[in-house]
Design an enzyme around this catalytic site. Sequence first.
Site, PDB file in Angstrom:
ATOM      1  N   ARG A   1      26.932 -24.301 -17.169  1.00  0.00           N
ATOM      2  CA  ARG A   1      25.957 -24.825 -18.214  1.00  0.00           C
ATOM      3  C   ARG A   1      25.293 -26.242 -17.995  1.00  0.00           C
ATOM      4  O   ARG A   1      24.011 -26.398 -18.121  1.00  0.00           O
ATOM      5  CB  ARG A   1      26.671 -24.832 -19.641  1.00  0.00           C
ATOM      6  CG  ARG A   1      26.778 -23.473 -20.354  1.00  0.00           C
ATOM      7  CD  ARG A   1      28.099 -23.387 -20.974  1.00  0.00           C
ATOM      8  NE  ARG A   1      29.370 -23.527 -20.135  1.00  0.00           N
ATOM      9  CZ  ARG A   1      29.944 -22.525 -19.739  1.00  0.00           C
ATOM     10  NH1 ARG A   1      29.301 -21.331 -19.727  1.00  0.00           N
ATOM     11  NH2 ARG A   1      30.840 -22.461 -18.744  1.00  0.00           N
ATOM     12  N   THR A   2      26.166 -26.832 -17.414  1.00  0.00           N
ATOM     13  CA  THR A   2      25.764 -28.241 -16.958  1.00  0.00           C
ATOM     14  C   THR A   2      24.943 -28.511 -15.887  1.00  0.00           C
ATOM     15  O   THR A   2      23.598 -28.972 -15.983  1.00  0.00           O
ATOM     16  CB  THR A   2      27.035 -29.273 -16.968  1.00  0.00           C
ATOM     17  OG1 THR A   2      27.921 -29.210 -17.880  1.00  0.00           O
ATOM     18  CG2 THR A   2      26.475 -30.666 -16.611  1.00  0.00           C
TER      19      THR A   2
ATOM     20  N   LYS B   1      33.142 -32.412   6.706  1.00  0.00           N
ATOM     21  CA  LYS B   1      33.159 -33.163   7.946  1.00  0.00           C
ATOM     22  C   LYS B   1      33.737 -34.400   7.726  1.00  0.00           C
ATOM     23  O   LYS B   1      33.976 -35.039   8.996  1.00  0.00           O
ATOM     24  CB  LYS B   1      31.645 -33.435   8.350  1.00  0.00           C
ATOM     25  CG  LYS B   1      30.994 -32.039   8.526  1.00  0.00           C
ATOM     26  CD  LYS B   1      29.466 -32.111   8.983  1.00  0.00           C
ATOM     27  CE  LYS B   1      28.659 -30.836   8.930  1.00  0.00           C
ATOM     28  NZ  LYS B   1      27.275 -30.909   9.410  1.00  0.00           N
TER      29      LYS B   1
ATOM     30  N   ARG C   1      28.882 -34.466 -10.393  1.00  0.00           N
ATOM     31  CA  ARG C   1      30.077 -33.807 -10.915  1.00  0.00           C
ATOM     32  C   ARG C   1      31.079 -33.800  -9.801  1.00  0.00           C
ATOM     33  O   ARG C   1      30.959 -33.415  -8.545  1.00  0.00           O
ATOM     34  CB  ARG C   1      30.018 -32.316 -11.467  1.00  0.00           C
ATOM     35  CG  ARG C   1      31.542 -31.720 -11.687  1.00  0.00           C
ATOM     36  CD  ARG C   1      31.248 -30.439 -12.484  1.00  0.00           C
ATOM     37  NE  ARG C   1      30.896 -30.825 -13.902  1.00  0.00           N
ATOM     38  CZ  ARG C   1      30.932 -29.856 -14.826  1.00  0.00           C
ATOM     39  NH1 ARG C   1      31.202 -28.954 -14.501  1.00  0.00           N
ATOM     40  NH2 ARG C   1      30.328 -30.107 -16.149  1.00  0.00           N
TER      41      ARG C   1
ATOM     42  N   HIS D   1      32.775 -37.199 -19.654  1.00  0.00           N
ATOM     43  CA  HIS D   1      31.501 -36.355 -19.662  1.00  0.00           C
ATOM     44  C   HIS D   1      30.592 -36.556 -20.775  1.00  0.00           C
ATOM     45  O   HIS D   1      30.421 -35.838 -21.659  1.00  0.00           O
ATOM     46  CB  HIS D   1      32.030 -34.791 -19.819  1.00  0.00           C
ATOM     47  CG  HIS D   1      31.136 -33.682 -19.442  1.00  0.00           C
ATOM     48  ND1 HIS D   1      29.894 -34.055 -19.077  1.00  0.00           N
ATOM     49  CD2 HIS D   1      31.460 -32.368 -19.240  1.00  0.00           C
ATOM     50  CE1 HIS D   1      29.351 -32.944 -18.725  1.00  0.00           C
ATOM     51  NE2 HIS D   1      30.319 -31.774 -18.653  1.00  0.00           N
TER      52      HIS D   1
END
Length: 298
Positions: free
Chosen positions: A50-51, A79, A100, A128
């Site tokens: 959703r986000t 890496k 995120r 959030h």
Amino acid sequence: MYHIISIRDFERSDLDYLLDRAQEFDTGKYRPGMLDDKLVALLFFEPSTRTRMSFATAMARLGGRSISVDSVEASSIVKGETLADTIRVVSGYADAIVLRHPKEGAARLASEFATVPVINAGDGAGQHPSQTLLDLYTIRQSMPVDGIDVGLLGDLRYGRTAHSLALALSLYGVTLHTIAPVGLEMPANIALELRERGMEVVEHPNVEEAIRELDVLYVTRIQRERFPDSASYYNVASSYRITTDLLDGVKERLMILHPLPRAGEIDPAVDRTPYARYFEQARNGVPIRMALLHEVMK
């Protein structure tokens, strides 16, 4: 430069302004192509549906474009590249970064190294803020936020959506009711902060005790990915479930919200009741994120 990192960075007037702007976008009161020369980088080092999709949709509706990294494995972090270096590099590619990350505090760190605005799309068990804005927006479409009774049910220890929302609601004179399995209660430092902000916080042993007092019930899942081991997760995984029987005698205007995804904590039969508002809530992510993207890149 305008970063969106934590609800703690906002005054009530800031939240109300963004909610008003989202309403304008939601009702079509905006010029198509407002960000047609802009590009946003979506850096998602944890899974998201959703986000991530709503940020991409929001950017497209404003005429802009997006580039994305959808996992750690698809980035140079595997890496050995540091987050700071990744942010420095991506700042040269895009006009804003949506991040995120599994580590709490990662978005704040990113904002210190970025040369473009950073929007926190979830940092571990931290914050959030864009989810909180769409939660407030969904509530505000049905009732004034001031002075209502809101229940937070579920994983209040690791749940960043619950942490952000509780802090935002403290600006609106809300009475907060918390219901959590043993071991997943609201962290003591956050509960103390809420009370220092003047918020009344009432703890309940179960949802049955609280639900008839509530205007909003905000349900969250038990977050398996935050637990140190499977045994700890399974000890609490099925400790609560919202069913239609539980809704007998609740307030007529009760709203049941959930940031999604759900994992059994709401019976699908509840979807057919007038109280279920979580799919509407998810839809509201687009106008909210349109408002945020426009604000940081205008």
